[in-house]
Design a protein around this motif. Structure first.
Motif, mmCIF file in Angstrom:
data_model
loop_
_atom_site.group_PDB
_atom_site.id
_atom_site.type_symbol
_atom_site.label_atom_id
_atom_site.label_comp_id
_atom_site.label_asym_id
_atom_site.label_seq_id
_atom_site.Cartn_x
_atom_site.Cartn_y
_atom_site.Cartn_z
ATOM 1 N N HIS A 52 32.004 56.596 34.071
ATOM 2 C CA HIS A 52 32.816 57.230 35.122
ATOM 3 C C HIS A 52 33.581 58.418 34.554
ATOM 4 C CE1 HIS A 52 31.587 54.152 37.833
ATOM 5 N NE2 HIS A 52 32.068 53.204 37.051
ATOM 6 N N LEU A 72 34.679 52.547 30.312
ATOM 7 C CA LEU A 72 34.913 52.873 31.722
ATOM 8 C C LEU A 72 36.159 53.749 31.866
ATOM 9 C CD1 LEU A 72 33.770 49.747 33.702
ATOM 10 C CD2 LEU A 72 32.469 51.639 32.801
ATOM 11 N N HIS A 73 36.649 53.876 33.085
ATOM 12 C CA HIS A 73 37.720 54.830 33.353
ATOM 13 C C HIS A 73 39.110 54.221 33.107
ATOM 14 C CE1 HIS A 73 36.705 52.483 36.875
ATOM 15 N NE2 HIS A 73 37.971 52.607 37.241
ATOM 16 N N TRP A 94 31.915 47.089 24.862
ATOM 17 C CA TRP A 94 32.001 47.415 26.293
ATOM 18 C C TRP A 94 33.464 47.291 26.691
ATOM 19 C CZ3 TRP A 94 33.271 46.160 31.208
ATOM 20 C CH2 TRP A 94 32.492 46.682 32.250
ATOM 21 N N GLY A 96 36.209 47.601 29.666
ATOM 22 C CA GLY A 96 36.375 47.632 31.123
ATOM 23 C C GLY A 96 37.457 48.605 31.565
ATOM 24 N N ALA A 97 37.466 48.846 32.875
ATOM 25 C CA ALA A 97 38.385 49.813 33.460
ATOM 26 C C ALA A 97 39.840 49.470 33.143
ATOM 27 C CB ALA A 97 38.188 49.834 34.970
ATOM 28 N N ILE A 112 33.395 42.518 24.304
ATOM 29 C CA ILE A 112 33.656 42.990 25.666
ATOM 30 C C ILE A 112 35.147 42.863 25.929
ATOM 31 C CG2 ILE A 112 33.308 42.502 28.118
ATOM 32 C CD1 ILE A 112 30.489 41.549 27.414
ATOM 33 N N ALA A 115 38.559 44.241 32.198
ATOM 34 C CA ALA A 115 39.326 45.251 32.929
ATOM 35 C C ALA A 115 40.822 44.929 32.857
ATOM 36 C CB ALA A 115 38.864 45.265 34.383
ATOM 37 N N VAL A 128 34.393 37.985 24.080
ATOM 38 C CA VAL A 128 34.833 38.564 25.349
ATOM 39 C C VAL A 128 36.313 38.240 25.467
ATOM 40 C CG1 VAL A 128 34.534 38.576 27.860
ATOM 41 C CG2 VAL A 128 32.558 38.125 26.382
ATOM 42 N N ALA A 130 40.155 39.125 27.552
ATOM 43 C CA ALA A 130 40.713 39.681 28.786
ATOM 44 C C ALA A 130 42.160 39.245 28.927
ATOM 45 C CB ALA A 130 39.901 39.218 29.998
ATOM 46 N N GLY A 131 42.882 39.990 29.761
ATOM 47 C CA GLY A 131 44.261 39.631 30.082
ATOM 48 C C GLY A 131 45.280 40.473 29.341
ATOM 49 N N ILE A 137 38.106 34.746 25.904
ATOM 50 C CA ILE A 137 37.708 33.889 27.030
ATOM 51 C C ILE A 137 36.331 33.260 26.838
ATOM 52 C CG2 ILE A 137 39.223 34.930 28.776
ATOM 53 C CD1 ILE A 137 36.883 36.441 29.915
ATOM 54 N N LEU A 148 25.931 40.256 29.759
ATOM 55 C CA LEU A 148 27.301 40.563 30.160
ATOM 56 C C LEU A 148 27.688 41.909 29.603
ATOM 57 C CD1 LEU A 148 29.306 37.321 29.440
ATOM 58 C CD2 LEU A 148 29.045 38.437 31.646
ATOM 59 N N PRO A 149 28.440 42.683 30.309
ATOM 60 C CA PRO A 149 28.589 42.645 31.757
ATOM 61 C C PRO A 149 27.371 43.288 32.397
ATOM 62 C CG PRO A 149 29.805 44.468 30.862
ATOM 63 C CD PRO A 149 29.151 43.777 29.693
HETATM 64 C C1 LIG Z 1 35.827 40.361 31.211
HETATM 65 C C2 LIG Z 1 34.658 40.218 32.163
HETATM 66 C C3 LIG Z 1 33.448 40.985 31.651
HETATM 67 C C4 LIG Z 1 34.367 38.707 32.196
HETATM 68 O O1 LIG Z 1 33.401 38.464 33.147
HETATM 69 P P1 LIG Z 1 32.791 36.962 33.277
HETATM 70 O O2 LIG Z 1 32.122 36.578 32.018
HETATM 71 O O3 LIG Z 1 32.004 36.942 34.531
HETATM 72 O O4 LIG Z 1 34.076 36.065 33.300
HETATM 73 P P2 LIG Z 1 34.586 35.118 34.480
HETATM 74 O O5 LIG Z 1 34.705 35.930 35.724
HETATM 75 O O6 LIG Z 1 33.754 33.896 34.484
HETATM 76 O O7 LIG Z 1 36.061 34.776 33.996
HETATM 77 C C5 LIG Z 1 36.327 33.853 32.962
HETATM 78 C C6 LIG Z 1 37.828 33.665 32.935
HETATM 79 O O8 LIG Z 1 38.433 34.887 32.478
HETATM 80 C C7 LIG Z 1 39.338 35.394 33.474
HETATM 81 N N1 LIG Z 1 39.147 36.847 33.512
HETATM 82 C C8 LIG Z 1 37.986 37.516 33.685
HETATM 83 N N2 LIG Z 1 38.201 38.829 33.656
HETATM 84 C C9 LIG Z 1 39.506 39.006 33.481
HETATM 85 C C10 LIG Z 1 40.311 40.157 33.362
HETATM 86 N N3 LIG Z 1 39.798 41.382 33.415
HETATM 87 N N4 LIG Z 1 41.639 39.976 33.150
HETATM 88 C C11 LIG Z 1 42.159 38.739 33.080
HETATM 89 N N5 LIG Z 1 41.435 37.606 33.178
HETATM 90 C C12 LIG Z 1 40.134 37.742 33.377
HETATM 91 C C13 LIG Z 1 38.920 34.739 34.773
HETATM 92 O O9 LIG Z 1 40.007 34.661 35.663
HETATM 93 C C14 LIG Z 1 38.451 33.403 34.301
HETATM 94 O O10 LIG Z 1 39.564 32.581 34.075
HETATM 95 P P3 LIG Z 1 39.547 31.014 34.577
HETATM 96 O O11 LIG Z 1 38.404 30.393 33.843
HETATM 97 O O12 LIG Z 1 40.898 30.517 34.200
HETATM 98 O O13 LIG Z 1 39.310 31.113 36.045
HETATM 99 C C15 LIG Z 1 34.963 40.760 33.592
HETATM 100 O O14 LIG Z 1 35.851 39.891 34.269
HETATM 101 C C16 LIG Z 1 35.584 42.143 33.555
HETATM 102 O O15 LIG Z 1 36.791 42.328 33.401
HETATM 103 N N6 LIG Z 1 34.714 43.152 33.727
HETATM 104 C C17 LIG Z 1 35.139 44.534 33.746
HETATM 105 C C18 LIG Z 1 34.700 45.130 35.079
HETATM 106 C C19 LIG Z 1 35.131 46.547 35.245
HETATM 107 O O16 LIG Z 1 35.825 47.139 34.447
HETATM 108 N N7 LIG Z 1 34.705 47.097 36.350
HETATM 109 C C20 LIG Z 1 34.973 48.451 36.682
HETATM 110 C C21 LIG Z 1 34.027 48.812 37.796
HETATM 111 S S1 LIG Z 1 34.047 50.540 38.103
#
Ligand SMILES: CC(C)(COP(=O)(O)OP(=O)(O)OC[C@H]1O[C@@H](n2cnc3c(N)ncnc32)[C@H](O)[C@@H]1OP(=O)(O)O)[C@@H](O)C(=O)NCCC(=O)NCCS
Length: 152
Positions: A52, A72-73, A94, A96-97, A112, A115, A128, A130-131, A137, A148-149
């Motif tokens: 992006h 990402l952005h 990777w 995330g945003a 990873i 976001a 991976v 997050a948070g 995670i 993934l992703p």
């Molecule tokens: C980190 C990521 C890759 C994980 O995806 P996943 O493997 O499908 O993970 P899940 O959705 O199964 O989540 C697993 C746990 O992590 C948590 N989690 C996932 N992403 C999170 C994030 N970004 N921030 C905080 N917690 C997150 C979920 O709430 C879940 O917690 P729980 O088990 O207590 O419910 C994805 O959530 C992410 O952030 N992708 C980035 C997307 C992005 O930037 N998009 C921009 C589009 S332009």
């Protein structure tokens, strides 16, 4: 070629060939067009992509970004106030945003970053996270059946 990687490569070339003002012009153009601060003296490995156009992203010039990363952005990679050291990002990472990666941290290969995460500690290879603050995670099993992703 990726637009941001291409712009950075050109401005980095001028910087390395002692034509810093032209490199600075490239940095200025990226700021105006993409609102992205991608310094000419940043290190970015080949194959890294900004799907992006790094919109709203900012990188400290001394940060190191490995090869084949996807960024990402809205991403910020820089210093942590009052503490020494800057992030070193491995290969195939990777990001995330709106993730924020601060201070003397190493991001392992194939990691990873979710976001909106705020990363203040090292991230193991294939992890991976997050948070805010970012926590482990799961493992990135890409290449072992799970992808993934999703590809951008
Ligand atoms: C980190 C990521 C890759 C994980 O995806 P996943 O493997 O499908 O993970 P899940 O959705 O199964 O989540 C697993 C746990 O992590 C948590 N989690 C996932 N992403 C999170 C994030 N970004 N921030 C905080 N917690 C997150 C979920 O709430 C879940 O917690 P729980 O088990 O207590 O419910 C994805 O959530 C992410 O952030 N992708 C980035 C997307 C992005 O930037 N998009 C921009 C589009 S332009």
């Amino acid at each position: 070629m990726d637009k941001i990687f291409g712009c950075w490569k050109v401005s980095n070339w001028f910087y390395r060939h002692k034509m810093r003002p032209i490199g600075a012009l490239g940095r200025f153009i990226m700021r105006v067009v993409f609102s992205a601060d991608v310094p000419y003296n940043l290190t970015i490995g080949k194959g890294t992509r900004f799907p992006h156009c790094a919109l709203g992203s900012l990188f400290h010039p001394a940060v190191v970004i490995g090869e084949n990363c996807v960024i990402l952005h809205g991403v910020t990679v820089g210093g942590r106030s009052g503490r020494h050291g800057l992030p070193v990002i491995g290969n195939n990472v990777w990001i995330g945003a709106h993730a924020i990666i601060l201070g003397n941290v190493k991001i392992g290969d194939n990691a990873i970053i979710g976001a909106g995460s705020v990363v203040l500690h090292d991230v193991e290879a294939n992890a991976v996270v997050a948070g805010n603050p970012a926590r482990f995670i799961k493992w990135n099993n890409a290449g072992k059946g799970e992808i993934l992703p999703p590809p951008m």
